[in-house]
Structures are given as C-alpha cells and as structure tokens.
Motif scaffolding. Structure first.
Motif, mmCIF file in Angstrom:
data_model
loop_
_atom_site.group_PDB
_atom_site.id
_atom_site.type_symbol
_atom_site.label_atom_id
_atom_site.label_comp_id
_atom_site.label_asym_id
_atom_site.label_seq_id
_atom_site.Cartn_x
_atom_site.Cartn_y
_atom_site.Cartn_z
ATOM 1 N N LYS A 208 -3.797 10.442 -3.386
ATOM 2 C CA LYS A 208 -2.399 9.775 -3.888
ATOM 3 C C LYS A 208 -1.096 10.016 -2.812
ATOM 4 N N LYS A 209 -1.152 11.488 -2.572
ATOM 5 C CA LYS A 209 -0.146 11.821 -1.688
ATOM 6 C C LYS A 209 0.061 11.156 -0.336
ATOM 7 N N ASN B 204 7.477 1.156 -3.843
ATOM 8 C CA ASN B 204 8.406 0.799 -4.808
ATOM 9 C C ASN B 204 8.877 -0.677 -5.178
ATOM 10 N N THR C 298 -2.587 -0.115 -8.764
ATOM 11 C CA THR C 298 -1.125 0.121 -9.005
ATOM 12 C C THR C 298 -0.716 1.459 -8.355
ATOM 13 N N ASP C 299 -1.600 2.288 -7.734
ATOM 14 C CA ASP C 299 -1.193 3.597 -6.974
ATOM 15 C C ASP C 299 -0.199 2.889 -5.833
ATOM 16 N N TRP C 300 -0.391 1.664 -5.036
ATOM 17 C CA TRP C 300 0.327 1.194 -4.093
ATOM 18 C C TRP C 300 1.778 0.882 -4.656
ATOM 19 N N PHE C 301 1.948 0.525 -5.877
ATOM 20 C CA PHE C 301 3.257 0.270 -6.331
ATOM 21 C C PHE C 301 4.368 1.450 -6.104
ATOM 22 N N GLU C 302 3.611 2.542 -6.334
ATOM 23 C CA GLU C 302 4.582 3.821 -6.000
ATOM 24 C C GLU C 302 4.883 3.999 -4.519
ATOM 25 N N VAL C 303 4.160 3.658 -3.697
ATOM 26 C CA VAL C 303 4.300 3.795 -2.300
ATOM 27 C C VAL C 303 5.253 2.677 -1.810
ATOM 28 N N THR D 62 5.707 -4.298 -6.526
ATOM 29 C CA THR D 62 4.590 -4.749 -6.918
ATOM 30 C C THR D 62 3.843 -5.568 -5.623
ATOM 31 N N HIS E 254 1.294 7.807 0.754
ATOM 32 C CA HIS E 254 2.741 7.491 1.182
ATOM 33 C C HIS E 254 2.773 7.737 2.623
#
Length: 150
Positions: free
Chosen positions: A32-33, A73, A66-71, A75, A36
């Motif tokens: 997950k890290k 920022n 949804t892991d990509w949403f954090e990357v 949807t 990024h």
C-alpha cells in the motif's frame, strides 16, 4: 561458506512458514505504501509491474480498488484497473473497474501453483547440495595431495 549460505536459506524458509500471518500484514502494508510511488519519476518498473499485475490478474489495488483513492486523493484508479481498457477509463464509475483485491488474487495463484514453486525450490536446493559435495570433494583431494607431496 556454501554450507552457511544453504543453512541461512533453510532458516529463512522455516521462518517464512512460521511467521506467515505477520509477513502477510507487513507485505500488505508495504504494498500500500508502494502504491504512492505509482507513476512517479524514476519508478517506471514499479508502475509497469502494477499495471501488468492488475491487467493479467484482473484485480485492482492491494485490498480493493479504494486503495487508489488515497494515492490520487480522489475517486479514481489507474487505467489498468478497468474492465475494458481505454484512455482515462480510471476516472469513470467503480462499476467499470476490477473488484478483486490483487494481494489475495496473486496469493491464491501462488497457492494453486505451489507444486511448481516447490519443485523449483527443491531443484535449487539439489544444485546447492551438489555444489557443497563437489566443493568438499575438491577440498579433500587438495588436502590429500598436499599430504603426499609434503
């Protein structure tokens, strides 16, 4: 020296099976890290690897898309997550993306192909054992020759 390397490899394999659950958690966290770094300068290998995995295994993200949403920022997902690939398809609705988690999908694939992985591991171990045997034989011959020549 070869014996030490072989014993270290054997120790790593044993520890891998003993601590499988912890390794799972750490691997997911680190993957997950690593998301990024996707698409950043100097990380073309990582970007290509994620694109290939998501396309070939028909999955998206480590745990889910949804892991990509954090990357990003927002949807959005990479285009390699799309059911039907097209330019900027990752901006569309989640209904057009793969739903399967890549970590679990690849893990299942490895478990299904465990026989091939095991055979590869055994063949590697046999080559190393043969190397140890030949190295010891050569050592004994050199010591034997030194004894007779001295």
């Amino acid at each position: 020296m070869l014996l030490i390397i072989f014993l270290l490899e054997l120790t790593v394999v044993i520890l891998f099976f003993v601590y499988t659950d912890k390794i799972d958690k750490y691997a997911q966290r680190d993957l997950k890290k690593g998301l990024h770094l996707y698409g950043t300068d100097g990380n073309i290998g990582l970007t290509n690897a994620w694109s290939i995995i998501q396309t070939d295994f028909r999955c998206c993200g480590v745990s889910n898309y949804t892991d990509w949403f954090e990357v990003y920022n927002t949807t959005r997902v990479p285009d390699s997550c799309c059911l039907e690939f097209s330019e900027n398809c990752g901006l569309h609705s989640p209904g057009t993306w793969w739903k399967a988690p890549c970590y679990e999908t690849v893990k299942i694939w490895l478990q299904e192909n465990l026989l091939a992985v095991g055979i590869f591991g055994l063949c590697t171990a046999m080559v190393q054992i043969l190397g140890l045997t030949f190295a010891m034989t050569m050592y004994c011959q050199v010591v034997k020759a030194d004894t007779y020549c001295a």
